[in-house]
Design a protein around this motif. Sequence first.
Motif, PDB file in Angstrom:
ATOM      1  N   MET A 101       0.849  -1.194   0.000  1.00 40.35           N
ATOM      2  CA  MET A 101       0.000   0.000   0.000  1.00 40.35           C
ATOM      3  C   MET A 101       0.887   1.247   0.000  1.00 40.35           C
ATOM      4  N   PRO A 102       0.726   2.155  -0.977  1.00 36.97           N
ATOM      5  CA  PRO A 102       1.553   3.363  -0.980  1.00 36.97           C
ATOM      6  C   PRO A 102       1.213   4.267   0.195  1.00 36.97           C
ATOM      7  N   THR A 103       2.239   4.749   0.866  1.00 39.86           N
ATOM      8  CA  THR A 103       2.098   5.623   2.024  1.00 39.86           C
ATOM      9  C   THR A 103       3.077   6.772   1.873  1.00 39.86           C
ATOM     10  N   ALA A 104       2.602   7.982   2.137  1.00 40.09           N
ATOM     11  CA  ALA A 104       3.428   9.158   1.908  1.00 40.09           C
ATOM     12  C   ALA A 104       3.786   9.849   3.211  1.00 40.09           C
ATOM     13  N   ILE A 105       4.942  10.506   3.213  1.00 38.71           N
ATOM     14  CA  ILE A 105       5.330  11.414   4.289  1.00 38.71           C
ATOM     15  C   ILE A 105       5.425  12.808   3.687  1.00 38.71           C
ATOM     16  N   TYR A 106       4.666  13.727   4.259  1.00 43.58           N
ATOM     17  CA  TYR A 106       4.638  15.108   3.781  1.00 43.58           C
ATOM     18  C   TYR A 106       5.571  15.946   4.638  1.00 43.58           C
ATOM     19  N   ILE A 107       6.609  16.542   4.017  1.00 42.42           N
ATOM     20  CA  ILE A 107       7.583  17.375   4.724  1.00 42.42           C
ATOM     21  C   ILE A 107       7.481  18.781   4.153  1.00 42.42           C
ATOM     22  N   ALA A 108       6.889  19.675   4.912  1.00 40.37           N
ATOM     23  CA  ALA A 108       6.590  21.020   4.430  1.00 40.37           C
ATOM     24  C   ALA A 108       7.821  21.912   4.459  1.00 40.37           C
ATOM     25  N   GLY A 109       7.623  23.174   4.063  1.00 43.66           N
ATOM     26  CA  GLY A 109       8.686  24.159   4.115  1.00 43.66           C
ATOM     27  C   GLY A 109       8.857  24.701   5.521  1.00 43.66           C
ATOM     28  N   LEU A 110       9.731  25.690   5.634  1.00 39.11           N
ATOM     29  CA  LEU A 110      10.072  26.268   6.935  1.00 39.11           C
ATOM     30  C   LEU A 110       9.578  27.701   7.010  1.00 39.11           C
ATOM     31  N   GLY A 111       9.014  28.083   8.145  1.00 41.05           N
ATOM     32  CA  GLY A 111       8.669  29.478   8.404  1.00 41.05           C
ATOM     33  C   GLY A 111       7.688  30.029   7.394  1.00 41.05           C
ATOM     34  N   GLN A 112       8.113  31.087   6.662  1.00 41.36           N
ATOM     35  CA  GLN A 112       7.228  31.758   5.707  1.00 41.36           C
ATOM     36  C   GLN A 112       6.745  30.813   4.608  1.00 41.36           C
ATOM     37  N   SER A 113       7.585  29.851   4.235  1.00 37.70           N
ATOM     38  CA  SER A 113       7.212  28.921   3.167  1.00 37.70           C
ATOM     39  C   SER A 113       6.045  28.025   3.562  1.00 37.70           C
ATOM     40  N   ALA A 114       5.912  27.745   4.870  1.00 39.23           N
ATOM     41  CA  ALA A 114       4.886  26.817   5.347  1.00 39.23           C
ATOM     42  C   ALA A 114       3.656  27.531   5.873  1.00 39.23           C
ATOM     43  N   ASN A 115       3.572  28.843   5.665  1.00 41.66           N
ATOM     44  CA  ASN A 115       2.480  29.629   6.218  1.00 41.66           C
ATOM     45  C   ASN A 115       1.120  29.125   5.729  1.00 41.66           C
ATOM     46  N   LYS A 116       0.255  28.796   6.680  1.00 41.71           N
ATOM     47  CA  LYS A 116      -1.128  28.372   6.414  1.00 41.71           C
ATOM     48  C   LYS A 116      -1.212  27.055   5.644  1.00 41.71           C
ATOM     49  N   GLU A 117      -0.135  26.289   5.609  1.00 38.91           N
ATOM     50  CA  GLU A 117      -0.167  24.998   4.934  1.00 38.91           C
ATOM     51  C   GLU A 117      -0.319  23.883   5.961  1.00 38.91           C
ATOM     52  N   SER A 118      -0.864  22.751   5.512  1.00 36.33           N
ATOM     53  CA  SER A 118      -1.042  21.594   6.396  1.00 36.33           C
ATOM     54  C   SER A 118      -1.130  20.345   5.550  1.00 36.33           C
ATOM     55  N   VAL A 119      -0.948  19.208   6.191  1.00 33.48           N
ATOM     56  CA  VAL A 119      -1.051  17.946   5.478  1.00 33.48           C
ATOM     57  C   VAL A 119      -2.489  17.698   5.032  1.00 33.48           C
ATOM     58  N   GLU A 120      -3.473  18.206   5.794  1.00 31.12           N
ATOM     59  CA  GLU A 120      -4.874  18.039   5.380  1.00 31.12           C
ATOM     60  C   GLU A 120      -5.147  18.768   4.064  1.00 31.12           C
ATOM     61  N   LYS A 121      -4.627  19.992   3.928  1.00 32.38           N
ATOM     62  CA  LYS A 121      -4.799  20.725   2.675  1.00 32.38           C
ATOM     63  C   LYS A 121      -4.096  20.003   1.526  1.00 32.38           C
ATOM     64  N   TYR A 122      -2.916  19.519   1.810  1.00 36.71           N
ATOM     65  CA  TYR A 122      -2.146  18.834   0.775  1.00 36.71           C
ATOM     66  C   TYR A 122      -2.891  17.590   0.290  1.00 36.71           C
TER      67      TYR A 122
END
Length: 401
Positions: free
Chosen positions: A1-22
């Motif tokens: 089963m494919p399983t992903a790990i989401y690694i976001a940006g840092l600080g300003q790059s990750a503003n208002k982002e989340s794994v749920e949105k992704y």
Amino acid sequence: MPTAIYIAGLGQSANKESVEKYAARYIKELEYSTTGKSYYTKVDKVYYNEDQSSLAVRIFAHSKKDNTTSSDTLIYTFYDFEYNELLNQKFQKKSILAKNLALLLLVTRKFPALVTNLFRTATYHKRAQTFYMFMIFLAMSLAVLLIIPSFIGFIDGSNLTFIKIHLYEWQINTLRFLRDTSKNMLPLTSLVIIFLPESNTLLAKVASEFTTIDNYIQYGEQSQIIQGNLDALIEYIMENEENPKIHLHTYSFGSIIALDALFPIGNEPCANIQTNVKLLITVGAPYEFIDNYYKNFYKERIDKMTNKIQWINVYSLMDAFASNFRKTNDVGEAKYGILDRKEIPININYEIARKNTYNLFSFLTLKHISMHKSYWDDSKSGQSCTRLIFNKMNELEYWNK
């Protein structure tokens, strides 16, 4: 089963982002590409270490077989990997003055390389934009330091006469200079406060982001604990998912965290990474930026994952930090990669505006810097680079492996 790990940006790059949105963006693409099915998510918070947690977002497909029966199938799971707090925990405890000094020292240390790189040929094509950005950082950090003389603005001529017997002439002249400087700086400071009321907050964020990245790259600060936690999350996935094939979805500095795990310095990747990580996706990866200003960061890497993973790289020509892995700033196939150019990504270009719409005004207003957040907007329903990634994953059949 494919399983992903989401690694976001840092600080300003990750503003208002989340794994749920992704994950929601991928659901939208799944719905556009299929008929007779609907998709939904279930979110669980899991602890893979005593004090470290992750959100597991599971995507299910719901399909009706007839009017009376239906089925629900798990098709993909995203785990998020939160490293921001780990990376920033030491720096955030410092005062605004200490943060400001750290930013000033960073720009001062990098200044020779910034100037030299303006006049030499390199694979990193956005040297002018980053030079301009760092000069703004220099001005911001100096502005705070130049506010300090305002604290001695109370010194007037009578004060100086009174304390003259206690000071040398050069000391009194220095005090006069600082007093005059404070008088000249106060109007400018007032304008900054009026028109940029969040300037202190902005400075703290900028200083935090760039100095912590510098400490991570230059000195390996917090790298061991971050990579150890990523190994622990992968171990948790291996123990709790059915035959998982792991995909790493990364954005901005998150791609550097992933590359560090796949191609580490000194030690081999953990056995779970070597055996089970099959796909790396990088969006807006600052590989060339780092390779240009930190010459030794990608050297002496352990070559265990070459030809074991597929690498998809999304970039924008307008993004000052994104890497296209070419020797020219144009659209096309990647010409080199990491580890002496062995591991080469599959390039995907994503633009929201034409290149010829950018001019001197765009340069001066740091449009190329703000474009680093252009791969998706705050809404999960808008168009984004996700469609291009989704289609490439379909083409390579990674939704099934």
